[in-house]
Design an enzyme around this catalytic site. Structure first.
Site, PDB file in Angstrom:
ATOM      1  N   GLU A  75       0.910  -1.153   0.004  1.00  0.00           N
ATOM      2  CA  GLU A  75      -0.043  -0.208   0.087  1.00  0.00           C
ATOM      3  C   GLU A  75       0.892   1.109   0.081  1.00  0.00           C
ATOM      4  OE1 GLU A  75      -1.499   3.297   0.621  1.00  0.00           O
ATOM      5  OE2 GLU A  75      -1.643   2.783   2.822  1.00  0.00           O
ATOM      6  N   CYS A  91      -2.766   8.298   4.013  1.00  0.00           N
ATOM      7  CA  CYS A  91      -2.592   8.004   2.374  1.00  0.00           C
ATOM      8  C   CYS A  91      -3.808   8.045   1.770  1.00  0.00           C
ATOM      9  CB  CYS A  91      -2.090   6.445   2.405  1.00  0.00           C
ATOM     10  SG  CYS A  91      -3.205   5.348   3.090  1.00  0.00           S
TER      11      CYS A  91
END
Length: 491
Positions: free
Chosen positions: A252, A286
């Site tokens: 990720e 994020c």
């Protein structure tokens, strides 16, 4: 002074080489951290394999469900310790750490315990021409020793997001937290020791990336899989190392997420949501939105309202219950974010709010603080609009049609998340499905069901985690095919 040691094979291990854990609140030293060398990482990997060959390797799914719940209970008992460590390392406000980071870190163990307890078995019956039949079922087995490299922005939450399903599937782990946030990972090792998990199942090594623990894990030939959350550049380096060993990876990585705001949205609800999407954790999530596209009829109203909301945003001591934004993670990261403020000026941006460093007149002036910032007036090819900044800054721009905004929002190398604000149900579904991202939120942001797939497209990552997707990554499936004859041979 606190000492954060390594935890390998059930023992606390010091190192001859140490570094300082510095709080971004005021630049003071929180702890001395013992950096693992290559030999210690190797010892951790070997300890993991011994655990798999011993008691841990013989555990049943039901036993591992019990282990995960015991871990969660012990974490809950020490919740205040986790809160203190998380806030010291990151400077994030109590309002976030106490409602998101620590509760979610605990919930990850309970959630994956529940998922494992109810995980379906993939089975099929195949009837054969002679009247016999075959029964096929999938047996789930651990991968082995998993390397877990976790980030600094949501240290406990994202560490447990990886560790919990890895342990649920019967793996051993070698964990390296970010060098900026070693505190809660060390507490998690203390929890593992307290609940009596077998030696070698959970190993903690502190250090950095290149020429340190991160590199030693990613290059180790006996690491069975790697899961990483962090920068895309680092992910590329780890991927090259993993490719040589042909081992599974789950990444990720970064994002340059778009928010798309249509004129028919619930304006006040949207403003509430966008303040979170822009400034939660000082923009260091994020999933935060850095590109904001607003339909032209409400563009001016949005800019004025957002600037007013920012003026009222409380940037203050993290332990104050009404603080809404704290510092960035480090002075190094603050300097990076400030360099983008300067780049925005060079590229001709208009600053609608922020753009500088707050001054407090106390020890916080030695910390890593910046102002929440909104800019406008740049083209879509400006570097500030295209490059991930990972701070409390966004660029706002108007759009005139649905097709235009979809094209512009998708014009990026990243593809992690998007948030769409509209009261038109058909548009909500239509636009969401056309966004090239891993997750689209409609009229909300950062609302997560941990059973659902999470991951990104493009430079935002590889693979999906969450729910059964995590169990499938952290395990191997062996299909067992058993022929059952129509009649017993002795009849």
């Amino acid at each position: 002074m606190k000492q954060y040691r390594n935890f390998v094979d059930g023992k606390w291990v010091e190192s001859s080489k140490t570094f300082q854990d510095v709080t971004p609140i005021d630049g003071s030293v929180v702890a001395v951290v013992h950096e693992a060398d290559r030999d210690l990482v190797d010892a951790a990997v070997k300890a993991g394999h011994r655990a798999l060959e011993g008691e841990w390797g013989r555990t049943t799914a039901a036993q591992r469900v019990d282990w995960l719940r015991r871990i969660a209970n012990e974490m809950e008992r020490r919740q205040q310790d986790f809160l203190d460590a998380e806030m010291a390392d990151t400077g994030k406000p109590l309002s976030m750490a106490a409602t998101i980071d620590i509760p979610r870190g605990i919930a990850n163990f309970r959630n994956f315990a529940d998922i494992l307890a109810t995980a379906p078995v993939d089975s099929h019956r195949l009837d054969l021409p002679d009247g016999a039949y075959a029964l096929n079922y999938a047996a789930r087995k651990p991968l082995g020793v998993v390397g877990v490299i976790s980030p600094w922005n949501l240290p406990l939450l994202l560490l447990t997001w990886k560790v919990a399903p890895a342990l649920a599937c019967g793996n051993a782990v070698v964990v390296k937290p970010s060098e900026d946030t070693p505190g809660t990972a060390t507490l998690l090792a203390e929890v593992m020791e307290a609940v009596g998990i077998p030696p070698g199942v959970f190993n903690l090594v502190h250090g950095f990336g290149p020429n340190s623990a991160g590199e030693f894990i990613s290059q180790h030939p006996d690491i069975s899989a790697i899961t990483f959350t962090g920068e895309s550049k680092t992910g590329s380096t780890i991927m090259r190392a993993a490719a040589e060993g042909v081992k599974p990876v789950s990444f990720e990585l970064g994002g340059k997420n778009a928010a798309v705001i249509f004129a028919d949205c619930d304006f006040e609800k949207m403003l509430d949501g966008m303040m979170r999407a822009l400034f939660l954790n000082s923009g260091q999530v994020c999933l935060c939105s850095e590109r904001v596209y607003v339909e032209r009829p409400i563009f001016d109203r949005f800019c004025v309202a957002l600037a007013e909301r920012i003026k009222a945003l409380k940037v203050d001591w993290p332990h104050e219950t009404d603080t809404q934004m704290g510092p960035l993670i480090s002075s190094k990261h603050r300097d990076k974010v400030l360099s983008y403020f300067e780049l925005a000026r060079q590229e001709g941006a208009t600053f609608l709010a922020g753009g500088g460093v707050p001054r407090f007149g106390d020890e916080r002036d030695n910390g890593a603080w910046v102002e929440p910032t909104v800019i406008a007036g740049l083209s879509d090819d400006a570097r500030v609009v295209r490059e991930e900044i990972f701070g409390p800054i966004c660029h706002v721009t108007p759009f005139d049609s649905e097709s235009e905004v979809i094209r512009r929002a998708n014009d990026t190398r990243y593809g992690l998340a998007a948030t769409i604000w509209t009261t038109n149900l058909s548009r909500a579904h239509r636009v969401s499905e056309l966004m090239r991202v891993g997750i689209s939120w409609v009229n909300t942001w950062f609302l997560r069901d941990l059973r659902t797939p999470f991951g990104g497209a493009g430079l935002s990552g590889i693979g999906r985690e969450g729910g059964m997707h995590s169990l499938n990554f952290y395990s191997e499936l062996t299909n067992v095919c058993v022929r059952i004859d129509k009649e017993s041979p002795d009849v």
